[in-house]
Design a protein around this motif. Structure first.
Motif, PDB file in Angstrom:
ATOM      1  N   LYS A  95       0.851  -1.185   0.000  1.00 37.66           N
ATOM      2  CA  LYS A  95       0.000   0.000   0.000  1.00 37.66           C
ATOM      3  C   LYS A  95       0.889   1.238   0.000  1.00 37.66           C
ATOM      4  O   LYS A  95       1.734   1.419   0.873  1.00 37.66           O
ATOM      5  N   LYS A  96       0.683   2.091  -1.023  1.00 38.88           N
ATOM      6  CA  LYS A  96       1.448   3.333  -1.132  1.00 38.88           C
ATOM      7  C   LYS A  96       0.512   4.525  -1.023  1.00 38.88           C
ATOM      8  O   LYS A  96      -0.628   4.491  -1.506  1.00 38.88           O
ATOM      9  N   PHE A  97       1.005   5.580  -0.391  1.00 40.19           N
ATOM     10  CA  PHE A  97       0.350   6.881  -0.411  1.00 40.19           C
ATOM     11  C   PHE A  97       1.305   7.825  -1.128  1.00 40.19           C
ATOM     12  O   PHE A  97       2.259   8.326  -0.525  1.00 40.19           O
ATOM     13  N   GLY A  98       1.078   8.004  -2.425  1.00 45.37           N
ATOM     14  CA  GLY A  98       2.046   8.737  -3.230  1.00 45.37           C
ATOM     15  C   GLY A  98       3.329   7.932  -3.314  1.00 45.37           C
ATOM     16  O   GLY A  98       3.319   6.762  -3.698  1.00 45.37           O
ATOM     17  N   MET A 157      -5.156  -3.220   8.489  1.00 45.50           N
ATOM     18  CA  MET A 157      -6.504  -3.595   8.897  1.00 45.50           C
ATOM     19  C   MET A 157      -7.569  -2.879   8.061  1.00 45.50           C
ATOM     20  O   MET A 157      -8.581  -3.474   7.675  1.00 45.50           O
ATOM     21  N   ARG A 158      -7.326  -1.615   7.752  1.00 43.60           N
ATOM     22  CA  ARG A 158      -8.297  -0.855   6.957  1.00 43.60           C
ATOM     23  C   ARG A 158      -8.432  -1.422   5.549  1.00 43.60           C
ATOM     24  O   ARG A 158      -9.488  -1.294   4.924  1.00 43.60           O
ATOM     25  N   MET A 159      -7.394  -2.066   5.037  1.00 45.28           N
ATOM     26  CA  MET A 159      -7.513  -2.711   3.725  1.00 45.28           C
ATOM     27  C   MET A 159      -8.456  -3.909   3.783  1.00 45.28           C
ATOM     28  O   MET A 159      -9.148  -4.205   2.814  1.00 45.28           O
ATOM     29  N   VAL A 160      -8.471  -4.611   4.927  1.00 54.13           N
ATOM     30  CA  VAL A 160      -9.432  -5.717   5.083  1.00 54.13           C
ATOM     31  C   VAL A 160     -10.852  -5.173   5.121  1.00 54.13           C
ATOM     32  O   VAL A 160     -11.778  -5.746   4.533  1.00 54.13           O
ATOM     33  N   ALA A 189      -5.673  -1.749  -1.629  1.00 52.86           N
ATOM     34  CA  ALA A 189      -4.301  -2.220  -1.809  1.00 52.86           C
ATOM     35  C   ALA A 189      -3.763  -1.680  -3.129  1.00 52.86           C
ATOM     36  O   ALA A 189      -4.454  -1.717  -4.153  1.00 52.86           O
ATOM     37  N   THR A 190      -2.529  -1.196  -3.118  1.00 51.01           N
ATOM     38  CA  THR A 190      -1.905  -0.715  -4.355  1.00 51.01           C
ATOM     39  C   THR A 190      -1.572  -1.896  -5.263  1.00 51.01           C
ATOM     40  O   THR A 190      -1.836  -1.870  -6.473  1.00 51.01           O
ATOM     41  N   SER A 199     -11.760 -18.174   0.540  1.00 49.98           N
ATOM     42  CA  SER A 199     -11.167 -18.268  -0.806  1.00 49.98           C
ATOM     43  C   SER A 199     -11.604 -17.115  -1.697  1.00 49.98           C
ATOM     44  O   SER A 199     -11.255 -17.082  -2.878  1.00 49.98           O
ATOM     45  N   GLU A 200     -12.339 -16.145  -1.142  1.00 52.88           N
ATOM     46  CA  GLU A 200     -12.875 -15.042  -1.943  1.00 52.88           C
ATOM     47  C   GLU A 200     -11.910 -13.854  -1.950  1.00 52.88           C
ATOM     48  O   GLU A 200     -11.566 -13.310  -0.892  1.00 52.88           O
ATOM     49  N   ARG A 201     -11.497 -13.443  -3.136  1.00 55.09           N
ATOM     50  CA  ARG A 201     -10.676 -12.241  -3.254  1.00 55.09           C
ATOM     51  C   ARG A 201     -11.575 -11.022  -3.048  1.00 55.09           C
ATOM     52  O   ARG A 201     -12.589 -10.868  -3.740  1.00 55.09           O
ATOM     53  N   ILE A 202     -11.213 -10.166  -2.088  1.00 52.29           N
ATOM     54  CA  ILE A 202     -12.127  -9.084  -1.705  1.00 52.29           C
ATOM     55  C   ILE A 202     -11.632  -7.694  -2.119  1.00 52.29           C
ATOM     56  O   ILE A 202     -12.264  -6.688  -1.771  1.00 52.29           O
ATOM     57  N   ASN A 203     -10.548  -7.627  -2.878  1.00 50.11           N
ATOM     58  CA  ASN A 203     -10.022  -6.316  -3.276  1.00 50.11           C
ATOM     59  C   ASN A 203     -11.073  -5.400  -3.876  1.00 50.11           C
ATOM     60  O   ASN A 203     -11.089  -4.197  -3.608  1.00 50.11           O
TER      61      ASN A 203
END
Length: 353
Positions: free
Chosen positions: A11-14, A46-49, A55-56, A64-68
């Motif tokens: 995860k990138k911020f800039g 945690m916030r990405m979950v 996610a960058t 098994s579920e991709r949640i992006n």
């Protein structure tokens, strides 16, 4: 029931990398604590979950579920915030029941589920009160109840006890641990407080600069630190970390000499030893590892913390509660060599011997 998995998540911020190439699997029903200092990436992880950050690169899975790309409301996770995030104009009952109201749960089931959860967190006599009429601990229970009533697949807890005083934190830790055991829901808990991590977790992921420095049970993390950062971060009082040199298995620094490190030599080393593995002795004892002046004596109740002057730093030992030493008194010290650690100051990795 749910497991959570991170596959090469960044995860990138800039240009700033908050989380770097993160890989972790959180088991079904596990209480996993993300532990580290401010800015290490634990809350972002945690916030990405939760879906509050994207996610960058990399993939996040629940089972098994991709949640992006799944919207937060469809991820079936419940989050408890540091600030409680209660609606001030709603009663305890309405705050707890808000997630059910949004889902249009039938009235009978709505009342039943709120009643069950309120009893579980001992709020059943306070359902008509407003948040302003509650103590900090009671407000935190309302926030927990609101998360529990949803029966989610995963609980996400972002430093939920940090606004409570010391006594309430101790009480709420016990309640949280018992609730998670009772509910058997996978839980990701974020904190900078290593006491919370040690007392609550099945496993701890110690984070630093966006990566996991070490992953293991609280006992493994405490007894077997693999890096200098983990050694210094875990433990209260902290592990003594003393820079020096190792030559032919003997560590030396500012009047301290400790053998027992095999035949290794390290030009720039750090000796790590916990206060409970350092013992007071007579200054006249010829077998002591160090003789130094007492800098401070602190009675904690069950024992006494004694700080000694060692060069330009302090060394702490945990003595008996009846220890009677005085400031500036000369004291001998013996170190349990089978409980000491050596780290390479260049790589910050532990050196086994």
């Amino acid at each position: 029931m749910a497991s959570v998995r991170f596959d090469n998540v960044t995860k990138k911020f800039g240009e700033f990398v908050a989380v770097h190439d993160f890989n972790l699997e959180i088991r079904d029903k596990e209480f996993l604590v993300l532990l580290g200092p401010s800015g290490c990436g634990k809350t972002t992880t945690m916030r990405m979950v939760a879906g509050l950050e994207e996610a960058t690169t990399g993939d996040i899975y629940i089972n098994s579920e991709r949640i992006n790309d799944v919207l937060p409301k469809y991820r079936d996770v419940a989050m408890v915030f540091q600030s409680y995030a209660l609606y001030p104009h709603l009663s305890v009952e309405d705050n707890i029941g808000y997630p059910l109201k949004i889902r249009k749960v039938p009235p009978e089931e709505y009342k039943r589920r709120i009643g069950e959860v309120a009893r579980r967190v001992e709020l059943d006599t306070m359902l008509k009160r407003l948040p302003k009429e509650l103590s900090g601990g009671q407000r935190q229970r309302v926030a927990l109840a609101r998360a529990i009533v949803r029966t989610p697949r995963v609980f996400l807890m972002d430093e939920p006890l940090s606004n409570l005083d010391a006594k309430l934190r101790t009480q709420m830790r016990a309640e949280l641990k018992h609730l998670q055991h009772e509910l058997q829901v996978t839980t990701i808990y974020v904190t900078h407080d290593q006491i919370e991590a040690m007392t609550l977790a099945h496993r701890v992921a110690v984070m630093n600069r966006g990566v996991i420095e070490q992953l293991g049970t609280p006992r493994e993390i405490y007894n077997d630190p693999r890096t200098l950062f983990v050694a210094g971060f875990i433990g209260s009082p902290a592990m003594n970390l003393i820079p020096g040199e190792v030559k032919d298995g003997v560590f030396a620094s500012a009047g301290l000499r400790v053998g027992g490190a095999g035949r290794i030599s390290i030009a720039r080393a750090v000796l790590g030893v916990r206060p409970e593995d350092v013992h007071a002795a007579s200054a006249e004892d010829p077998d002591v590892n160090l003789v130094a002046s007492i800098y401070s004596v602190e009675l904690t109740g069950e024992n006494t913390l004694v700080s000694l002057q060692l060069g330009g730093r302090l060394m702490t030992l945990r003595a008996d509660k009846n220890f009677a030493g005085q400031i500036d008194q000369r004291l001998g010290v013996r170190i349990e060599t089978d409980r000491m650690f050596l780290f390479d100051a260049e790589t910050e990795r532990r050196v086994d011997f």
